[in-house]
Design a protein around this motif. Structure first.
Motif, PDB file in Angstrom:
ATOM      1  N   ALA A  48       0.943  -1.263   0.111  1.00 11.45           N
ATOM      2  CA  ALA A  48       0.132   0.080  -0.057  1.00 11.45           C
ATOM      3  C   ALA A  48       0.836   1.229  -0.109  1.00 11.45           C
ATOM      4  O   ALA A  48       0.609   2.324  -0.862  1.00 11.45           O
ATOM      5  CB  ALA A  48      -0.802  -0.039   1.277  1.00 11.45           C
ATOM      6  N   PHE A  49       1.897   1.392   0.729  1.00 12.75           N
ATOM      7  CA  PHE A  49       2.828   2.190   0.930  1.00 12.75           C
ATOM      8  C   PHE A  49       3.518   2.694  -0.581  1.00 12.75           C
ATOM      9  O   PHE A  49       3.699   3.658  -0.967  1.00 12.75           O
ATOM     10  CB  PHE A  49       3.952   2.182   1.913  1.00 12.75           C
ATOM     11  CG  PHE A  49       3.414   2.651   3.019  1.00 12.75           C
ATOM     12  CD1 PHE A  49       2.034   2.669   3.834  1.00 12.75           C
ATOM     13  CD2 PHE A  49       4.486   3.539   3.969  1.00 12.75           C
ATOM     14  CE1 PHE A  49       1.829   3.149   5.028  1.00 12.75           C
ATOM     15  CE2 PHE A  49       4.061   4.097   5.201  1.00 12.75           C
ATOM     16  CZ  PHE A  49       2.687   3.826   5.653  1.00 12.75           C
ATOM     17  N   MET A  50       3.812   1.538  -1.107  1.00 11.99           N
ATOM     18  CA  MET A  50       4.554   1.697  -2.538  1.00 11.99           C
ATOM     19  C   MET A  50       3.653   2.284  -3.517  1.00 11.99           C
ATOM     20  O   MET A  50       3.905   2.966  -4.377  1.00 11.99           O
ATOM     21  CB  MET A  50       5.127   0.447  -3.026  1.00 11.99           C
ATOM     22  CG  MET A  50       6.340  -0.179  -2.411  1.00 11.99           C
ATOM     23  SD  MET A  50       6.554  -1.793  -3.051  1.00 11.99           S
ATOM     24  CE  MET A  50       7.692  -2.508  -1.613  1.00 11.99           C
ATOM     25  N   ARG A  51       2.266   1.704  -3.384  1.00  7.85           N
ATOM     26  CA  ARG A  51       1.255   2.252  -4.612  1.00  7.85           C
ATOM     27  C   ARG A  51       1.105   3.675  -4.297  1.00  7.85           C
ATOM     28  O   ARG A  51       1.044   4.663  -5.045  1.00  7.85           O
ATOM     29  CB  ARG A  51       0.062   1.347  -4.332  1.00  7.85           C
ATOM     30  CG  ARG A  51       0.161   0.074  -5.013  1.00  7.85           C
ATOM     31  CD  ARG A  51      -0.837  -0.780  -5.054  1.00  7.85           C
ATOM     32  NE  ARG A  51      -1.826  -1.149  -3.787  1.00  7.85           N
ATOM     33  CZ  ARG A  51      -1.207  -2.121  -3.103  1.00  7.85           C
ATOM     34  NH1 ARG A  51      -0.545  -2.947  -3.420  1.00  7.85           N
ATOM     35  NH2 ARG A  51      -1.771  -2.328  -1.855  1.00  7.85           N
ATOM     36  N   LEU A 128       5.147  -3.655   9.429  1.00 10.77           N
ATOM     37  CA  LEU A 128       5.140  -4.364   8.039  1.00 10.77           C
ATOM     38  C   LEU A 128       3.462  -4.593   7.779  1.00 10.77           C
ATOM     39  O   LEU A 128       3.105  -4.247   6.459  1.00 10.77           O
ATOM     40  CB  LEU A 128       5.512  -5.873   8.379  1.00 10.77           C
ATOM     41  CG  LEU A 128       5.297  -6.860   7.071  1.00 10.77           C
ATOM     42  CD1 LEU A 128       6.218  -6.121   5.864  1.00 10.77           C
ATOM     43  CD2 LEU A 128       6.029  -8.213   7.420  1.00 10.77           C
ATOM     44  N   ALA A 129       2.781  -4.552   8.922  1.00 10.98           N
ATOM     45  CA  ALA A 129       1.220  -4.680   8.489  1.00 10.98           C
ATOM     46  C   ALA A 129       0.683  -3.458   7.803  1.00 10.98           C
ATOM     47  O   ALA A 129      -0.127  -3.407   7.090  1.00 10.98           O
ATOM     48  CB  ALA A 129       0.529  -5.141   9.705  1.00 10.98           C
ATOM     49  N   LYS A 130       1.142  -2.268   8.606  1.00  7.34           N
ATOM     50  CA  LYS A 130       0.999  -0.941   8.118  1.00  7.34           C
ATOM     51  C   LYS A 130       1.148  -0.862   6.702  1.00  7.34           C
ATOM     52  O   LYS A 130       0.474  -0.155   5.865  1.00  7.34           O
ATOM     53  CB  LYS A 130       1.564  -0.277   9.167  1.00  7.34           C
ATOM     54  CG  LYS A 130       1.244   1.545   8.510  1.00  7.34           C
ATOM     55  CD  LYS A 130       2.021   2.592   9.544  1.00  7.34           C
ATOM     56  CE  LYS A 130       3.301   2.381   9.268  1.00  7.34           C
ATOM     57  NZ  LYS A 130       4.111   3.391  10.150  1.00  7.34           N
ATOM     58  N   ASN A 131       2.630  -1.220   6.381  1.00  7.05           N
ATOM     59  CA  ASN A 131       3.323  -0.960   5.085  1.00  7.05           C
ATOM     60  C   ASN A 131       2.442  -1.750   4.041  1.00  7.05           C
ATOM     61  O   ASN A 131       2.325  -1.147   2.984  1.00  7.05           O
ATOM     62  CB  ASN A 131       4.884  -1.304   5.174  1.00  7.05           C
ATOM     63  CG  ASN A 131       5.407  -0.338   5.869  1.00  7.05           C
ATOM     64  OD1 ASN A 131       5.058   0.679   6.180  1.00  7.05           O
ATOM     65  ND2 ASN A 131       6.748  -0.631   6.369  1.00  7.05           N
ATOM     66  N   VAL A 170      10.063  -1.955   3.265  1.00  9.86           N
ATOM     67  CA  VAL A 170      10.119  -0.854   4.094  1.00  9.86           C
ATOM     68  C   VAL A 170      10.773   0.240   3.110  1.00  9.86           C
ATOM     69  O   VAL A 170      11.612   0.112   2.341  1.00  9.86           O
ATOM     70  CB  VAL A 170      10.955  -1.262   5.446  1.00  9.86           C
ATOM     71  CG1 VAL A 170      12.581  -1.180   5.120  1.00  9.86           C
ATOM     72  CG2 VAL A 170      10.804   0.078   6.466  1.00  9.86           C
ATOM     73  N   GLU A 171      10.077   1.570   3.422  1.00 13.41           N
ATOM     74  CA  GLU A 171      10.488   2.623   2.692  1.00 13.41           C
ATOM     75  C   GLU A 171      11.838   3.067   3.503  1.00 13.41           C
ATOM     76  O   GLU A 171      12.309   3.307   4.599  1.00 13.41           O
ATOM     77  CB  GLU A 171       9.338   3.782   3.088  1.00 13.41           C
ATOM     78  CG  GLU A 171       9.784   5.017   2.298  1.00 13.41           C
ATOM     79  CD  GLU A 171       8.690   5.973   2.523  1.00 13.41           C
ATOM     80  OE1 GLU A 171       8.600   6.892   1.548  1.00 13.41           O
ATOM     81  OE2 GLU A 171       8.312   6.225   3.562  1.00 13.41           O
ATOM     82  N   TRP A 172      12.723   3.407   2.151  1.00 13.77           N
ATOM     83  CA  TRP A 172      14.352   4.146   2.815  1.00 13.77           C
ATOM     84  C   TRP A 172      14.581   5.271   2.036  1.00 13.77           C
ATOM     85  O   TRP A 172      15.625   5.809   1.986  1.00 13.77           O
ATOM     86  CB  TRP A 172      15.166   2.872   2.265  1.00 13.77           C
ATOM     87  CG  TRP A 172      15.776   2.453   3.685  1.00 13.77           C
ATOM     88  CD1 TRP A 172      16.309   3.284   4.706  1.00 13.77           C
ATOM     89  CD2 TRP A 172      15.739   1.161   4.101  1.00 13.77           C
ATOM     90  NE1 TRP A 172      16.801   2.056   5.549  1.00 13.77           N
ATOM     91  CE2 TRP A 172      16.556   0.963   5.203  1.00 13.77           C
ATOM     92  CE3 TRP A 172      15.417  -0.157   3.477  1.00 13.77           C
ATOM     93  CZ2 TRP A 172      16.436  -0.163   5.986  1.00 13.77           C
ATOM     94  CZ3 TRP A 172      15.568  -1.456   4.014  1.00 13.77           C
ATOM     95  CH2 TRP A 172      16.234  -1.356   5.253  1.00 13.77           C
ATOM     96  N   ALA A 208      12.507   8.334   9.468  1.00 12.21           N
ATOM     97  CA  ALA A 208      12.076   9.489   8.786  1.00 12.21           C
ATOM     98  C   ALA A 208      13.073   9.172   7.452  1.00 12.21           C
ATOM     99  O   ALA A 208      13.851  10.189   7.121  1.00 12.21           O
ATOM    100  CB  ALA A 208      12.445  10.617   9.252  1.00 12.21           C
ATOM    101  N   PRO A 209      12.540   8.341   6.479  1.00 10.59           N
ATOM    102  CA  PRO A 209      13.448   7.777   5.364  1.00 10.59           C
ATOM    103  C   PRO A 209      13.425   8.858   4.295  1.00 10.59           C
ATOM    104  O   PRO A 209      14.367   9.217   3.552  1.00 10.59           O
ATOM    105  CB  PRO A 209      12.701   6.825   4.955  1.00 10.59           C
ATOM    106  CG  PRO A 209      11.232   6.597   5.288  1.00 10.59           C
ATOM    107  CD  PRO A 209      11.475   7.274   6.539  1.00 10.59           C
TER     108      PRO A 209
END
Length: 244
Positions: A48-51, A128-131, A170-172, A208-209
């Motif tokens: 979801a975060f990637m999209r 992970l669940a959130k991401n 995970v976002e980086w 804060a990536p």
């Protein structure tokens, strides 16, 4: 009177709408449960975060734009990075059932004092669940859904598989997801070759990536990344990995 008896009035329509809402919620949970079960053998696609990030960066030009994410297996990621993330994000990861009640209560008290949600006390599994499924919006309804998905992840997957998916999701940074993309973006090396200092710096970036990646995102961030990386590096030796 007969017409009202047949239609049931407003109460009947309210019952119908509530039933549909309940059925939708249940169907969503069943979908999550079954999808997570398949991840015992199949790697997840986009999160979801990637999209959301792809939509933010690309808009309607999604066919010629995207995010940088390169899946690599667990053993192709440096143990330095694994230890750094556990030391930074969730020291009890290998032992807890997916959440830590004390951390959540501490976060609840901090939120009460601030008058808004500023902390969630999230473990690696909760992150992970959130991401994977949720938005970055902070509210208690979303937190409840996060806890339910966390339980599903812990039910179906072992700790090593959960950590593998996390490391690859995970976002980086701006449009940067997963250890392999981050290692190549910041240090021009594969994730398997990350040294202690490099791993500590990447772990320090996680709260804060985008700020770590680009200064223009740092307006509301108060993190000394260099200092935090030093603290993480000193703690890495005590970090327990799921494959040990």
């Amino acid at each position: 009177m007969k017409k009202n008896a047949r239609s049931g009035g407003p109460g009947r329509w309210l019952t119908y709408l509530l039933t549909c809402l309940f059925a939708g919620v249940v169907a969503t949970q069943v979908f999550y449960f079954v999808q997570i079960a398949t991840w015992q053998w199949i790697n997840p696609g986009s999160t979801a975060f990637m999209r959301a990030e792809r939509d933010r960066l690309c808009g309607l030009n999604f066919w010629s734009c995207g995010v940088d994410r390169r899946w690599v297996p667990y053993n192709a990621i440096s143990r330095n990075l694994k230890r750094a993330i556990i030391a930074s994000e969730d020291a009890g990861f290998v032992n807890h059932p997916g959440f830590e009640l004390d951390a959540m209560l501490d976060a609840l008290e901090k939120n009460r004092q601030r008058g808004r949600i500023v902390s969630g006390g999230s473990t690696i599994t909760q992150q992970l669940a959130k991401n994977l499924f949720l938005s970055s919006e902070k509210n208690y309804l979303r937190k409840g859904q996060e806890l339910l998905i966390t339980w599903m992840l812990e039910f179906w997957l072992d700790k090593q598989r959960i950590f593998e998916i996390y490391l690859n999701s995970v976002e980086w940074g701006e449009g940067i997801f997963g250890a392999e993309a981050a290692a190549r973006h910041y240090f021009k090396v594969p994730a398997s070759k990350l040294g202690v200092g490099q791993a500590a710096r990447l772990a320090a970036a996680l709260p804060a990536p985008k700020c770590f990646d680009q200064k223009r995102y740092c307006a509301n961030v108060r993190i000394n990344f260099r200092w935090k990386a030093g603290v993480i590096a000193r703690r890495m030796g005590a970090a327990a990995l799921p494959d040990e």
